[in-house]
Design an enzyme around this catalytic site. Structure first.
Site, PDB file in Angstrom:
ATOM      1  N   SER A 242     -14.802  70.159   7.301  1.00 14.06           N
ATOM      2  CA  SER A 242     -15.867  69.313   6.766  1.00 14.06           C
ATOM      3  C   SER A 242     -15.229  68.283   5.840  1.00 14.06           C
ATOM      4  O   SER A 242     -14.011  68.259   5.655  1.00 14.06           O
ATOM      5  CB  SER A 242     -16.880  70.160   5.987  1.00 14.06           C
ATOM      6  N   LYS A 243     -16.039  67.437   5.244  1.00 16.88           N
ATOM      7  CA  LYS A 243     -15.498  66.386   4.381  1.00 16.88           C
ATOM      8  C   LYS A 243     -14.735  66.958   3.194  1.00 16.88           C
ATOM      9  O   LYS A 243     -13.761  66.366   2.731  1.00 16.88           O
ATOM     10  CB  LYS A 243     -16.621  65.469   3.891  1.00 16.88           C
ATOM     11  N   ARG A 244     -15.147  68.133   2.729  1.00 18.48           N
ATOM     12  CA  ARG A 244     -14.438  68.706   1.577  1.00 18.48           C
ATOM     13  C   ARG A 244     -13.043  69.185   1.964  1.00 18.48           C
ATOM     14  O   ARG A 244     -12.160  69.324   1.128  1.00 18.48           O
ATOM     15  CB  ARG A 244     -15.243  69.856   0.966  1.00 18.48           C
TER      16      ARG A 244
END
Length: 485
Positions: A242-244
């Site tokens: 994911s973006k994290r």
């Protein structure tokens, strides 16, 4: 003699080029180059509502920045809709496809029954052998593949191995929507065939699609390409990326200060192995890359490894190339630091001179440019907390005393400056660090920097004396001599 290897990268322009797509493009590029073949680029823009020109531009820019040059003209899938419809007509004529008039209500009833019975949704084939004369008036049909209902479909995959699907578990998929537009499944098969693709290398989220697409190939009497479905990338914690974790657009990695050569090297090791080797030149990657060395397990994205690899390539890079790379980032780097969107000639020259020391500790171009703060800092120099703590009253008095010596120094080179500072320390009984650390703080605004004497040499005599004067307890630093550098 086998046909020349032709791979393709086929992104959907519904967003930016993300890290997983970049790795897929890299694997296709490497495999084609390994065997002297070609990598083609196809933009799969049949989803007209979500496909955008900015996203297409970002994909092309991202590939170009990464150094993954495709061969030939870019193919736009939507522009080939006429060809897709032509193939469907051939399938209808051959009895390998049929018109389906099932209503949305009927399809929803099928879905509900499947949910209720706890089984996957599959179209029940109600129009498969029905007389088209029974078609309801005013209803535009979809066109479905008359898929085999018995036997099995087998995929031989370079990564996943041999996998078998029972045909009874694969329903008659839609080839052409009721508005006449082709589905993804049909368009991919027709385009790959027409582009003479020999190897389809893509994420394993498309693996089931390979079974359905094989049935289309068989219905058309076409040979299938070779398949290689590569595992997806997960975060360092094993969860879906994911973006994290780092599921960002390639443009974001560029803005964070990563070098394309480092990103290529890092991406090739995400799921592909070649012994214990971690550092690869492009030539080494091309010579070694093979589909059989791609693992079946999901790769894990690790920012720390990427940073370490990027630091290696920063240290190896030509100083002028690094200045040019920073200049390319100035629209992003400059404004937050009070600078314009370009590097001026004077700052470029100073950056090039300071680069050997700057790049030794930095892991990204952003870190490198931040470490060069002393070169572009406005006057008066703003000290960070640690630098300010070094400039107590005794330290400032030493700076005031050393100023005249620097003003009179006959050699403004790192070696000459070190000799001047050491001589002062010895004469006053101070340790070198008691002089050098406050001097560093006063000249750079930081407690850490590249080598102090290299910093002084690059800053020049006038700038150094001016900054010392700012920090001295009184205006006691002599003005620069007429021979100031």
């Amino acid at each position: 003699m086998p046909p020349p290897v032709i791979t393709r990268f086929a992104p959907s322009p519904t967003g930016y080029l993300h890290i997983g797509g970049a790795r897929t493009a890299l694997f296709n590029w490497l495999y084609a180059r390994r065997f002297g073949g070609r990598m083609l680029l196809r933009i799969e823009d049949t989803d007209r509502e979500r496909s955008t020109e900015p996203a297409i531009g970002a994909i092309l820019d991202g590939l170009a920045w990464l150094g993954l040059a495709w061969d030939g003209e870019v193919v736009h899938q939507f522009a080939r809709a006429g060809r897709h419809a032509e193939i469907v007509d051939e399938l209808l004529t051959a009895g390998r496809a049929y018109r389906c008039y099932a209503s949305q209500q009927e399809l929803e009833a099928m879905r509900e029954a499947a949910r209720r019975e706890g089984r996957p949704l599959r179209y029940d084939g109600r129009w498969r052998d029905r007389d088209p004369a029974e078609a309801p008036e005013g209803v535009k049909p979809v066109i479905r593949l008359r898929a085999p209902s018995e036997g099995e479909t087998v995929i031989a995959d370079h990564v996943q191995g041999r996998v078998t699907w029972q045909n009874k578990d694969l329903d008659d998929l839609v080839l052409l929507r009721s508005d006449g537009t082709p589905t993804y499944m049909l368009a991919v098969v027709v385009d790959d065939h027409d582009m003479s693709i020999t190897h389809v290398i893509r994420g394993d989220d498309h693996f089931t699609n390979a079974a359905r697409q094989t049935q289309i190939y068989d219905a058309l009497g076409w040979g299938t390409p070779q398949w290689a479905h590569i595992p997806l990338i997960h975060g360092a914690d094993g969860a879906k990326l994911s973006k994290r974790h780092g599921a960002l657009g390639i443009d974001a990695y560029r803005e964070m200060g990563y070098l394309p050569v480092a990103l290529r090297n890092y991406l090739v090791r995400l799921g592909w192995s070649h012994g214990d080797q971690e550092i690869f030149s492009d030539a080494e990657m091309v010579a070694a890359f093979d589909l059989g060395q791609i693992g079946r397990s999901a790769a894990r994205f690790d920012f720390a490894k990427l940073e370490n690899l990027n630091g290696h390539y920063l240290r190896e890079a030509d100083d002028r190339d690094l200045v040019a790379a920073i200049e390319g980032l100035m629209p992003t780097l400059g404004p937050p630091r009070g600078l314009g969107p370009t590097l001026g000639p004077d700052l470029k020259a100073k950056l090039a001179s300071a680069m050997p020391g700057l790049k030794e500790r930095a892991k990204t171009l952003v870190e490198l440019f931040d470490a060069a703060y002393f070169l572009y800092a406005p006057s008066p120099l703003v000290l960070d907390v640690k630098a300010a703590a070094l400039l107590d009253e005794p330290a400032r008095l030493r700076l005031a005393a050393i100023g005249p010596r620097l003003a009179a120094a006959t050699s403004w080179t790192p070696a000459g400056l070190e000799a001047t500072i050491r001589a002062y320390a010895e004469e006053t009984g101070a340790k070198l660090g008691q002089v050098a650390q406050p001097l560093r703080a006063a000249l750079t605004g930081r407690a850490t920097s590249p080598g102090l004497f290299d910093v002084m040499s690059v800053l020049g005599r006038a700038a150094c004396l001016a900054r010392l004067d700012e920090q001295a307890p009184r205006s006691s630093v002599a003005p620069p001599s007429s021979s100031a550098a």
